[in-house]
Scaffold this motif. Structure first.
Motif, PDB file in Angstrom:
ATOM      1  N   ASP A 100       0.830  -1.206   0.000  1.00  0.00           N
ATOM      2  CA  ASP A 100       0.000   0.000   0.000  1.00  0.00           C
ATOM      3  C   ASP A 100       0.866   1.259   0.000  1.00  0.00           C
ATOM      4  O   ASP A 100       0.479   2.281  -0.602  1.00  0.00           O
ATOM      5  N   ALA A 101       2.031   1.199   0.637  1.00  0.00           N
ATOM      6  CA  ALA A 101       2.919   2.362   0.688  1.00  0.00           C
ATOM      7  C   ALA A 101       3.557   2.665  -0.663  1.00  0.00           C
ATOM      8  O   ALA A 101       4.037   3.778  -0.887  1.00  0.00           O
ATOM      9  N   LEU A 102       3.539   1.681  -1.568  1.00  0.00           N
ATOM     10  CA  LEU A 102       4.105   1.888  -2.907  1.00  0.00           C
ATOM     11  C   LEU A 102       3.152   2.617  -3.843  1.00  0.00           C
ATOM     12  O   LEU A 102       3.534   2.972  -4.958  1.00  0.00           O
ATOM     13  N   MET A 103       1.927   2.830  -3.421  1.00  0.00           N
ATOM     14  CA  MET A 103       0.957   3.556  -4.249  1.00  0.00           C
ATOM     15  C   MET A 103       1.507   4.934  -4.625  1.00  0.00           C
ATOM     16  O   MET A 103       2.210   5.560  -3.841  1.00  0.00           O
ATOM     17  N   PRO A 104       1.246   5.404  -5.855  1.00  0.00           N
ATOM     18  CA  PRO A 104       0.297   4.847  -6.840  1.00  0.00           C
ATOM     19  C   PRO A 104       0.868   3.754  -7.738  1.00  0.00           C
ATOM     20  O   PRO A 104       0.203   3.338  -8.680  1.00  0.00           O
ATOM     21  N   LEU A 105       2.109   3.305  -7.482  1.00  0.00           N
ATOM     22  CA  LEU A 105       2.680   2.267  -8.341  1.00  0.00           C
ATOM     23  C   LEU A 105       1.932   0.954  -8.138  1.00  0.00           C
ATOM     24  O   LEU A 105       1.769   0.504  -7.003  1.00  0.00           O
ATOM     25  N   PRO A 106       1.484   0.305  -9.202  1.00  0.00           N
ATOM     26  CA  PRO A 106       0.887  -1.021  -9.062  1.00  0.00           C
ATOM     27  C   PRO A 106       1.938  -2.004  -8.544  1.00  0.00           C
ATOM     28  O   PRO A 106       3.075  -2.042  -9.039  1.00  0.00           O
ATOM     29  N   ALA A 107       1.584  -2.795  -7.544  1.00  0.00           N
ATOM     30  CA  ALA A 107       2.530  -3.748  -6.963  1.00  0.00           C
ATOM     31  C   ALA A 107       1.769  -4.936  -6.413  1.00  0.00           C
ATOM     32  O   ALA A 107       0.617  -4.822  -5.981  1.00  0.00           O
ATOM     33  N   ALA A 108       2.421  -6.097  -6.425  1.00  0.00           N
ATOM     34  CA  ALA A 108       1.789  -7.320  -5.931  1.00  0.00           C
ATOM     35  C   ALA A 108       2.869  -8.276  -5.448  1.00  0.00           C
ATOM     36  O   ALA A 108       4.052  -8.142  -5.782  1.00  0.00           O
ATOM     37  N   VAL A 109       2.461  -9.253  -4.677  1.00  0.00           N
ATOM     38  CA  VAL A 109       3.319 -10.366  -4.279  1.00  0.00           C
ATOM     39  C   VAL A 109       2.829 -11.606  -5.008  1.00  0.00           C
ATOM     40  O   VAL A 109       1.639 -11.931  -4.970  1.00  0.00           O
ATOM     41  N   SER A 110       3.737 -12.288  -5.686  1.00  0.00           N
ATOM     42  CA  SER A 110       3.405 -13.515  -6.407  1.00  0.00           C
ATOM     43  C   SER A 110       4.400 -14.600  -6.047  1.00  0.00           C
ATOM     44  O   SER A 110       5.517 -14.322  -5.605  1.00  0.00           O
ATOM     45  N   ASN A 111       3.996 -15.849  -6.248  1.00  0.00           N
ATOM     46  CA  ASN A 111       4.959 -16.941  -6.128  1.00  0.00           C
ATOM     47  C   ASN A 111       5.430 -17.345  -7.521  1.00  0.00           C
ATOM     48  O   ASN A 111       5.005 -16.761  -8.525  1.00  0.00           O
ATOM     49  N   THR A 112       6.310 -18.328  -7.585  1.00  0.00           N
ATOM     50  CA  THR A 112       6.898 -18.694  -8.870  1.00  0.00           C
ATOM     51  C   THR A 112       5.923 -19.433  -9.785  1.00  0.00           C
ATOM     52  O   THR A 112       6.234 -19.664 -10.954  1.00  0.00           O
ATOM     53  N   ARG A 113       4.755 -19.776  -9.272  1.00  0.00           N
ATOM     54  CA  ARG A 113       3.709 -20.357 -10.111  1.00  0.00           C
ATOM     55  C   ARG A 113       2.810 -19.265 -10.685  1.00  0.00           C
ATOM     56  O   ARG A 113       1.845 -19.542 -11.383  1.00  0.00           O
ATOM     57  N   PHE A 114       3.102 -18.004 -10.342  1.00  0.00           N
ATOM     58  CA  PHE A 114       2.365 -16.825 -10.776  1.00  0.00           C
ATOM     59  C   PHE A 114       1.021 -16.679 -10.062  1.00  0.00           C
ATOM     60  O   PHE A 114       0.148 -15.957 -10.536  1.00  0.00           O
ATOM     61  N   ASP A 115       0.866 -17.357  -8.909  1.00  0.00           N
ATOM     62  CA  ASP A 115      -0.291 -17.078  -8.064  1.00  0.00           C
ATOM     63  C   ASP A 115      -0.085 -15.713  -7.418  1.00  0.00           C
ATOM     64  O   ASP A 115       0.989 -15.433  -6.869  1.00  0.00           O
ATOM     65  N   VAL A 116      -1.094 -14.856  -7.488  1.00  0.00           N
ATOM     66  CA  VAL A 116      -1.017 -13.531  -6.866  1.00  0.00           C
ATOM     67  C   VAL A 116      -1.508 -13.665  -5.426  1.00  0.00           C
ATOM     68  O   VAL A 116      -2.676 -13.981  -5.180  1.00  0.00           O
ATOM     69  N   LEU A 117      -0.620 -13.407  -4.473  1.00  0.00           N
ATOM     70  CA  LEU A 117      -0.910 -13.632  -3.061  1.00  0.00           C
ATOM     71  C   LEU A 117      -1.380 -12.377  -2.346  1.00  0.00           C
ATOM     72  O   LEU A 117      -2.076 -12.457  -1.336  1.00  0.00           O
ATOM     73  N   ALA A 118      -0.983 -11.221  -2.845  1.00  0.00           N
ATOM     74  CA  ALA A 118      -1.398  -9.945  -2.256  1.00  0.00           C
ATOM     75  C   ALA A 118      -1.152  -8.857  -3.288  1.00  0.00           C
ATOM     76  O   ALA A 118      -0.297  -8.992  -4.163  1.00  0.00           O
ATOM     77  N   PHE A 119      -1.899  -7.747  -3.211  1.00  0.00           N
ATOM     78  CA  PHE A 119      -1.744  -6.673  -4.186  1.00  0.00           C
ATOM     79  C   PHE A 119      -2.288  -5.386  -3.600  1.00  0.00           C
ATOM     80  O   PHE A 119      -3.045  -5.393  -2.625  1.00  0.00           O
ATOM     81  N   ASN A 120      -1.880  -4.260  -4.206  1.00  0.00           N
ATOM     82  CA  ASN A 120      -2.412  -2.964  -3.767  1.00  0.00           C
ATOM     83  C   ASN A 120      -3.494  -2.480  -4.727  1.00  0.00           C
ATOM     84  O   ASN A 120      -3.809  -3.135  -5.727  1.00  0.00           O
ATOM     85  N   ALA A 121      -4.047  -1.319  -4.439  1.00  0.00           N
ATOM     86  CA  ALA A 121      -5.170  -0.813  -5.231  1.00  0.00           C
ATOM     87  C   ALA A 121      -4.763  -0.502  -6.671  1.00  0.00           C
ATOM     88  O   ALA A 121      -5.561  -0.648  -7.600  1.00  0.00           O
ATOM     89  N   GLY A 122      -3.520  -0.051  -6.876  1.00  0.00           N
ATOM     90  CA  GLY A 122      -3.064   0.234  -8.229  1.00  0.00           C
ATOM     91  C   GLY A 122      -3.026  -1.021  -9.085  1.00  0.00           C
ATOM     92  O   GLY A 122      -3.436  -1.016 -10.254  1.00  0.00           O
ATOM     93  N   TYR A 123      -2.543  -2.113  -8.517  1.00  0.00           N
ATOM     94  CA  TYR A 123      -2.513  -3.390  -9.233  1.00  0.00           C
ATOM     95  C   TYR A 123      -3.926  -3.891  -9.489  1.00  0.00           C
ATOM     96  O   TYR A 123      -4.243  -4.410 -10.564  1.00  0.00           O
TER      97      TYR A 123
END
Length: 305
Positions: free
Chosen positions: A132-155
């Motif tokens: 959330d602190a990276l806003m407005p940059l879209p950002a997310a946490v993913s694993n190596t299988r490309f599952d998105v585990l968490a993301f901010n509002a920009g993403y």
């Protein structure tokens, strides 16, 4: 040329065993790598009447300084032992880069067995605060299988990830990239992005061959997409690296963003991806993107991405 000491060949009189998926993967990988190297690349004469592209098995064996029979058995996926020295010579003969060499070692069973690691799907609560602190940059946490585990509002605004919250459906960026119809697919440079994503997935898959979740994931993608099957068959491997992504958004327009990948200490096979603008115009559009109401523009699309 001095032939390297080769490990003994496995006995052939043993009772039949179940097929070793890792050996099957090793066979396909070596064949694909051999096909990508031409005789000219390694200083050999081109020769005549080559039935397949790339080097012949005997040429790889010659370049690596190993016996032709031993290399043939290795490429056929037979249960033979291979030393680090011999595999290094094979990797050099096939002109493998660091990621490909690591993949080869892992498939041949030479890499050290990984120690038990924490579940990568369990993130520290501070992770969301950082995103959330990276806003407005879209950002997310993913694993190596490309599952998105968490993301901010920009993403969320960029990928319509809010649909991942509905029901039991689980958000996976490579699945969406492969299966989303043109009306819903945000990638404009998908032809460049998807091969890299599949190569990253293939590299990670080498650590998880035979695991039910991974096998189901790859088989599902292959069943849904001929394009994925063709890319997967290339046997290309690559690490996550900073690369340009060009997105089409129905409200803010075209966005040219650089995707950068940051590892998370203590959480294996997981990374933070942050999209940074290529120029001032993209920066202004990212700020407009972040100001959009969550999911408010995706109601006309029925696809779950």
């Amino acid at each position: 040329m001095t032939v390297l000491d080769e490990p003994p060949l496995a006995p052939t009189a043993r009772a039949p065993r179940r097929p070793d998926r890792r050996r099957t993967e090793l066979s396909g990988f070596l064949k694909a790598c051999r096909a990508r190297v031409t005789p000219e690349d390694v200083g050999l004469p081109p020769g005549l009447r080559r039935r397949t592209p790339g080097l012949r098995r005997e040429e790889v064996a010659q370049l690596a300084g190993v016996g032709v029979t031993w290399y043939t058995w290795l490429e056929q996926g037979r249960p033979i032992n291979a030393s680090e020295q011999v595999l290094t010579a094979v990797a050099r003969a096939l002109r493998l880069d660091a990621t490909e060499r690591e993949h080869l070692f892992r498939l041949a069973g030479v890499s050290a067995k990984p120690q038990a690691q924490p579940d990568p799907s369990i993130l520290d609560p501070s992770t969301q605060l950082i995103l959330d602190a990276l806003m407005p940059l879209p950002a997310a946490v993913s694993n190596t299988r490309f599952d998105v585990l968490a993301f901010n509002a920009g993403y969320e605004s960029l990928f319509a990830a809010s649909r991942a919250r509905a029901g039991d459906w689980h958000f996976n960026s490579i699945w969406c990239t492969v299966t989303a119809p043109p009306c819903c697919n945000p990638f404009l440079n998908r032809a460049e992005a998807l091969p890299q994503m599949v190569a990253v997935l293939r590299s990670a898959y080498g650590k998880h061959i035979g695991e039910p979740a991974w096998e189901k994931h790859v088989q599902g993608l292959a069943a849904r997409s001929e394009e994925f099957r063709e890319l997967w068959a290339r046997q290309e491997v690559a690490p996550p690296r900073t690369s340009l992504r060009v997105f089409r958004h129905p409200v803010v327009g075209v966005l040219r963003l650089n995707a950068s990948y940051l590892t998370i200490p203590g959480v294996p096979e997981t990374y933070v991806v942050v999209y940074t603008p290529e120029g001032p115009e993209e920066r202004e559009r990212i700020e407009r993107l972040a100001a959009l109401p969550a999911g408010g523009w995706i109601n006309d699309c029925d696809h779950p991405c």
